[in-house]
Scaffold this motif. Structure first.
Motif, PDB file in Angstrom:
ATOM      1  N   GLY A 403      38.893  -1.076 -87.877  1.00 38.35           N
ATOM      2  CA  GLY A 403      40.261  -0.683 -87.558  1.00 38.35           C
ATOM      3  C   GLY A 403      40.791   0.473 -88.371  1.00 38.35           C
ATOM      4  N   GLY A 404      40.007   0.971 -89.350  1.00 41.25           N
ATOM      5  CA  GLY A 404      40.443   2.105 -90.154  1.00 41.25           C
ATOM      6  C   GLY A 404      40.324   3.415 -89.391  1.00 41.25           C
ATOM      7  N   PRO A 405      40.708   4.520 -90.023  1.00 45.14           N
ATOM      8  CA  PRO A 405      40.636   5.818 -89.345  1.00 45.14           C
ATOM      9  C   PRO A 405      39.205   6.249 -89.113  1.00 45.14           C
ATOM     10  CG  PRO A 405      41.212   6.104 -91.661  1.00 45.14           C
ATOM     11  CD  PRO A 405      41.237   4.635 -91.400  1.00 45.14           C
ATOM     12  N   LEU A 406      38.927   6.786 -87.939  1.00 45.35           N
ATOM     13  CA  LEU A 406      37.595   7.287 -87.596  1.00 45.35           C
ATOM     14  C   LEU A 406      37.525   8.759 -87.988  1.00 45.35           C
ATOM     15  CD1 LEU A 406      37.192   5.630 -84.068  1.00 45.35           C
ATOM     16  CD2 LEU A 406      36.526   4.724 -86.299  1.00 45.35           C
ATOM     17  N   VAL A 407      37.237   9.005 -89.255  1.00 46.45           N
ATOM     18  CA  VAL A 407      37.307  10.363 -89.805  1.00 46.45           C
ATOM     19  C   VAL A 407      36.251  11.262 -89.168  1.00 46.45           C
ATOM     20  CG1 VAL A 407      37.188  11.740 -91.913  1.00 46.45           C
ATOM     21  CG2 VAL A 407      38.189   9.448 -91.979  1.00 46.45           C
ATOM     22  N   PHE A 408      35.019  10.814 -89.155  1.00 46.25           N
ATOM     23  CA  PHE A 408      33.950  11.657 -88.621  1.00 46.25           C
ATOM     24  C   PHE A 408      34.113  11.851 -87.114  1.00 46.25           C
ATOM     25  CE2 PHE A 408      29.608  12.537 -87.138  1.00 46.25           C
ATOM     26  CZ  PHE A 408      29.321  13.633 -87.940  1.00 46.25           C
ATOM     27  N   THR A 409      34.569  10.818 -86.418  1.00 46.11           N
ATOM     28  CA  THR A 409      34.810  10.947 -84.978  1.00 46.11           C
ATOM     29  C   THR A 409      35.884  11.999 -84.703  1.00 46.11           C
ATOM     30  OG1 THR A 409      34.234   8.616 -84.655  1.00 46.11           O
ATOM     31  CG2 THR A 409      35.473   9.697 -82.899  1.00 46.11           C
ATOM     32  N   ARG A 410      36.949  11.979 -85.504  1.00 43.79           N
ATOM     33  CA  ARG A 410      38.012  12.972 -85.332  1.00 43.79           C
ATOM     34  C   ARG A 410      37.499  14.379 -85.625  1.00 43.79           C
ATOM     35  NH1 ARG A 410      42.293  12.957 -82.120  1.00 43.79           N
ATOM     36  NH2 ARG A 410      44.162  13.869 -83.006  1.00 43.79           N
ATOM     37  N   TYR A 411      36.588  14.483 -86.590  1.00 39.94           N
ATOM     38  CA  TYR A 411      35.998  15.788 -86.901  1.00 39.94           C
ATOM     39  C   TYR A 411      35.186  16.312 -85.716  1.00 39.94           C
ATOM     40  CZ  TYR A 411      32.523  19.063 -88.662  1.00 39.94           C
ATOM     41  OH  TYR A 411      31.696  20.151 -88.805  1.00 39.94           O
ATOM     42  N   THR A 412      34.387  15.442 -85.094  1.00 35.43           N
ATOM     43  CA  THR A 412      33.607  15.875 -83.929  1.00 35.43           C
ATOM     44  C   THR A 412      34.520  16.283 -82.774  1.00 35.43           C
ATOM     45  OG1 THR A 412      33.399  13.580 -83.124  1.00 35.43           O
ATOM     46  CG2 THR A 412      31.647  14.416 -84.554  1.00 35.43           C
ATOM     47  N   GLU A 413      35.658  15.602 -82.627  1.00 34.09           N
ATOM     48  CA  GLU A 413      36.619  15.993 -81.592  1.00 34.09           C
ATOM     49  C   GLU A 413      37.209  17.366 -81.894  1.00 34.09           C
ATOM     50  OE1 GLU A 413      39.418  12.837 -81.530  1.00 34.09           O
ATOM     51  OE2 GLU A 413      38.055  11.388 -80.600  1.00 34.09           O
ATOM     52  N   LEU A 414      37.439  17.655 -83.179  1.00 36.40           N
ATOM     53  CA  LEU A 414      37.959  18.966 -83.569  1.00 36.40           C
ATOM     54  C   LEU A 414      36.960  20.068 -83.229  1.00 36.40           C
ATOM     55  CD1 LEU A 414      39.781  20.977 -85.092  1.00 36.40           C
ATOM     56  CD2 LEU A 414      38.721  20.202 -87.216  1.00 36.40           C
ATOM     57  N   ILE A 415      35.686  19.870 -83.604  1.00 36.56           N
ATOM     58  CA  ILE A 415      34.676  20.888 -83.320  1.00 36.56           C
ATOM     59  C   ILE A 415      34.467  21.023 -81.813  1.00 36.56           C
ATOM     60  CG2 ILE A 415      32.291  21.590 -83.736  1.00 36.56           C
ATOM     61  CD1 ILE A 415      34.099  21.687 -86.191  1.00 36.56           C
ATOM     62  N   ASN A 416      34.512  19.910 -81.115  1.00 39.31           N
ATOM     63  CA  ASN A 416      34.401  19.963 -79.661  1.00 39.31           C
ATOM     64  C   ASN A 416      35.568  20.737 -79.048  1.00 39.31           C
ATOM     65  OD1 ASN A 416      33.614  19.265 -76.944  1.00 39.31           O
ATOM     66  ND2 ASN A 416      35.160  17.670 -76.984  1.00 39.31           N
ATOM     67  N   GLY A 417      36.745  20.652 -79.687  1.00 30.13           N
ATOM     68  CA  GLY A 417      37.915  21.358 -79.180  1.00 30.13           C
ATOM     69  C   GLY A 417      37.826  22.867 -79.351  1.00 30.13           C
ATOM     70  N   ILE A 418      37.224  23.338 -80.446  1.00 26.12           N
ATOM     71  CA  ILE A 418      37.183  24.789 -80.693  1.00 26.12           C
ATOM     72  C   ILE A 418      35.927  25.443 -80.105  1.00 26.12           C
ATOM     73  CG2 ILE A 418      38.569  24.577 -82.787  1.00 26.12           C
ATOM     74  CD1 ILE A 418      36.038  24.925 -84.429  1.00 26.12           C
ATOM     75  N   ILE A 419      34.918  24.647 -79.733  1.00 22.71           N
ATOM     76  CA  ILE A 419      33.703  25.201 -79.122  1.00 22.71           C
ATOM     77  C   ILE A 419      33.728  24.885 -77.630  1.00 22.71           C
ATOM     78  CG2 ILE A 419      31.191  25.068 -78.998  1.00 22.71           C
ATOM     79  CD1 ILE A 419      31.081  24.568 -81.941  1.00 22.71           C
ATOM     80  N   ASP A 420      33.907  25.918 -76.830  1.00 28.25           N
ATOM     81  CA  ASP A 420      33.924  25.769 -75.376  1.00 28.25           C
ATOM     82  C   ASP A 420      32.766  26.499 -74.696  1.00 28.25           C
ATOM     83  OD1 ASP A 420      36.187  24.200 -75.405  1.00 28.25           O
ATOM     84  OD2 ASP A 420      37.560  25.883 -75.172  1.00 28.25           O
ATOM     85  N   SER A 421      32.261  27.543 -75.329  1.00 26.57           N
ATOM     86  CA  SER A 421      31.244  28.373 -74.684  1.00 26.57           C
ATOM     87  C   SER A 421      30.265  28.895 -75.720  1.00 26.57           C
ATOM     88  CB  SER A 421      31.904  29.535 -73.930  1.00 26.57           C
ATOM     89  OG  SER A 421      32.570  30.387 -74.852  1.00 26.57           O
ATOM     90  N   ASP A 422      29.225  29.587 -75.222  1.00 26.12           N
ATOM     91  CA  ASP A 422      28.239  30.186 -76.129  1.00 26.12           C
ATOM     92  C   ASP A 422      28.843  31.294 -76.969  1.00 26.12           C
ATOM     93  OD1 ASP A 422      26.575  32.262 -73.610  1.00 26.12           O
ATOM     94  OD2 ASP A 422      28.679  31.776 -73.963  1.00 26.12           O
TER      95      ASP A 422
END
Length: 529
Positions: A403-422
């Motif tokens: 139930g704690g914060p998913l720190v690494f999961t949130r980090y992957t969401e951040l990188i997924n958000g800024i990387i859209d293309s090659d």
């Protein structure tokens, strides 16, 4: 009457055996004397199965061992029998390094840990004591010898090719393919005939080499003495890598919150005075006459031509800042995965944002400097094994945080958000934030874009603040404001402009026709006159 179903003696024996073993385990766990020898209440469950939310059909292979099983979850599976001889061959090599080492002696040493081993697994292990201990003895010997030889010489003789190496390395990092570190420690103690400290030193060097190669972030390891002092806190290999990438961020945030609370206690009187003053002003200006007087000039000015365009440029930043402030203090509502909106790397680059690699290499170094426009990110390391390691780290965090914060999961969401293309991957490579050994930048972008699935909603203070700072900086740039103004008031109203253009063209054509008619009439009148 139906005929009686034949009784399978082996099935009956298996059920009775399981019941007897269950009673025996319960008796052992409740026995006061044995409880002192096996303090199971201090053993935490650390080896989990993959959450069902992540077991989608497209990425099932990232969680299921393809070459070798480690531990009881996937042992004796028919599809893994082919590599059992490789495992036994490497385990024999481990045995031959010591003349006095015998596997049955190691099994006897592990016998006192049998209850503790079972307590580490979240899923019930339907194996008898002897089978479980022999699995632990063989798998721990294979694992230690494979990693020792691999990181000493870069290969494991000629038993397995390079592709097989990568498959085994990926299998070793899977959440369901783990064995407790205390089993590895005991195996080294028996093989080396040494103390726990010597076994820890060798095991630590092996795991350090493994994590350097497989970590999705370029890690800068702590001081050896600090790492040795913390070594007993790690549960297994995947947990070791996770704690290197995501250090105790939650504890640090709790300490900061306590400090903020202590500072806020001294400011309560000042806040109370300001609140009362604010209420007095509201009572004065909320009256009907004051409202009419204050709004009249604004209504006159707002109807002037061109004011809408100017008000859009000057007031948009203030509105976005207000919305951001509300989202910061709205602590009751956790951010949805869909709410993580952030411009891509290429868009941020055009707006003047510079990406800077950090030195430590863990997730806690993610930050954004609004004064300089520098986006600080740990160096990302991509290769053929990264996708599997990332997914299993996310799955382990979801199972282990309770139930704690998913720190690494949130980090992957951040990188997924800024990387859209090659193009985004290329910019990160050129600025030193990303090191890719994949075939192309497009492949790297596709890998990150496939990491968007999350187990549950989460909120991580420093990462959410970074996202908000980046968005505020981006929307505050004049280039972005002008671009959005053109999109809204030019491209967004093209139908109206097209209609006005058509009307104007019709008027011009009508004027031209009228001028021709009047010219013809005048010429005809002169001739008749």
């Amino acid at each position: 009457m139906f005929p009686k179903k034949p009784t399978d003696s082996s099935t009956t024996h298996q059920h009775s055996f399981d019941e007897a073993r269950w009673v025996n385990n319960v008796r052992k766990s409740l026995d006061a004397e044995l409880e002192e020898q096996h303090p199971l209440e201090q053993v935490t469950v650390s080896i989990f199965t993959v959450p069902k939310a992540l077991m989608c059909s497209t990425h099932r292979d990232s969680y299921t061992p393809q070459r070798v099983s480690i531990g009881p979850y996937h042992c004796l599976k028919p599809e893994l029998h082919e590599t059992e001889r490789y495992k036994l061959a490497i385990a024999k090599k481990f045995r031959n390094q010591s003349k006095s080492f015998m596997f049955h002696y190691l099994v006897e040493k592990l016998h006192s840990m049998e209850a503790k081993i079972r307590a580490c697994y979240h899923k019930h292990i339907n194996l008898n004591e002897e089978t479980l201990l022999w699995i632990m003895a063989i798998d721990s010997s294979f694992l230690i010898e494979f990693l020792k030889v691999y990181y000493s010489f870069g290969k494991v003789e000629t038993l397995i090719n390079r592709a097989g190496h990568n498959e085994i390395l990926r299998d070793i990092m899977m959440i369901e393919n783990q064995i407790p570190l205390f089993v590895l420690r005991k195996t080294l103690e028996v093989q080396l005939e040494s103390t726990e400290a010597a076994a820890d030193d060798l095991l630590l060097s092996i795991l350090t080499g493994l994590c350097r190669d497989l970590s999705p972030l370029v890690i800068k390891f702590e001081d050896d003495q600090i790492l040795k002092a913390r070594f007993r806190e790690f549960n297994h290999i995947l947990d070791f890598l996770y704690q290197m990438i995501v250090p105790r961020i939650q504890e640090e945030e709790e300490e900061e919150e306590e400090e903020n609370r202590a500072g806020n206690n001294g400011e309560k009187r000042g806040c109370k005075f300001l609140r009362e003053t604010k209420l007095q002003f509201k009572r004065v200006f909320a009256s009907r006459p004051a409202d009419i007087i204050l709004r009249l000039p604004w209504r006159v000015v707002s109807n002037l031509p061109g004011f809408i365009a100017l008000s859009y440029l000057f007031t948009r930043q203030e509105n976005e800042a207000t919305a951001t402030t509300v989202s910061v203090f709205d602590m009751e509502k956790p951010p949805l995965v869909e709410e993580l909106t952030i411009p891509s790397v290429s868009e941020l680059h055009k707006a003047g944002v510079k990406f800077k690699p950090t030195q430590n290499g863990n997730v806690s170094t993610v930050s954004f400097d609004s004064n300089t426009g520098h986006f600080h990110l740990p160096v990302i390391n991509l290769d053929i094994n990264t996708d599997t390691v990332l997914r299993n780290l996310v799955a382990y965090e979801a199972s282990n945080t309770s139930g704690g914060p998913l720190v690494f999961t949130r980090y992957t969401e951040l990188i997924n958000g800024i990387i859209d293309s090659d193009e985004d991957v290329r910019l990160l490579r050129e600025q030193g934030v990303l090191v890719s050994r994949l075939k192309s930048d497009e492949e790297a972008a596709e890998m990150w874009n496939g990491m968007s699935k999350s187990v549950r909603l989460t909120k991580v203070g420093f990462l959410d603040k970074t996202i908000e700072d980046v968005n505020r900086y981006y929307t505050g740039r004049w280039m972005v404001k002008i671009g959005r103004f053109v999109d809204v008031y030019v491209y967004g109203s093209w139908k109206i402009l097209a209609f006005l253009g058509a009307v104007l063209l019709l008027i011009l054509v009508s004027l031209q026709v009228l001028s021709l008619v009047f010219g013809s009439l005048r010429l005809f009148g002169l001739r008749t006159g």
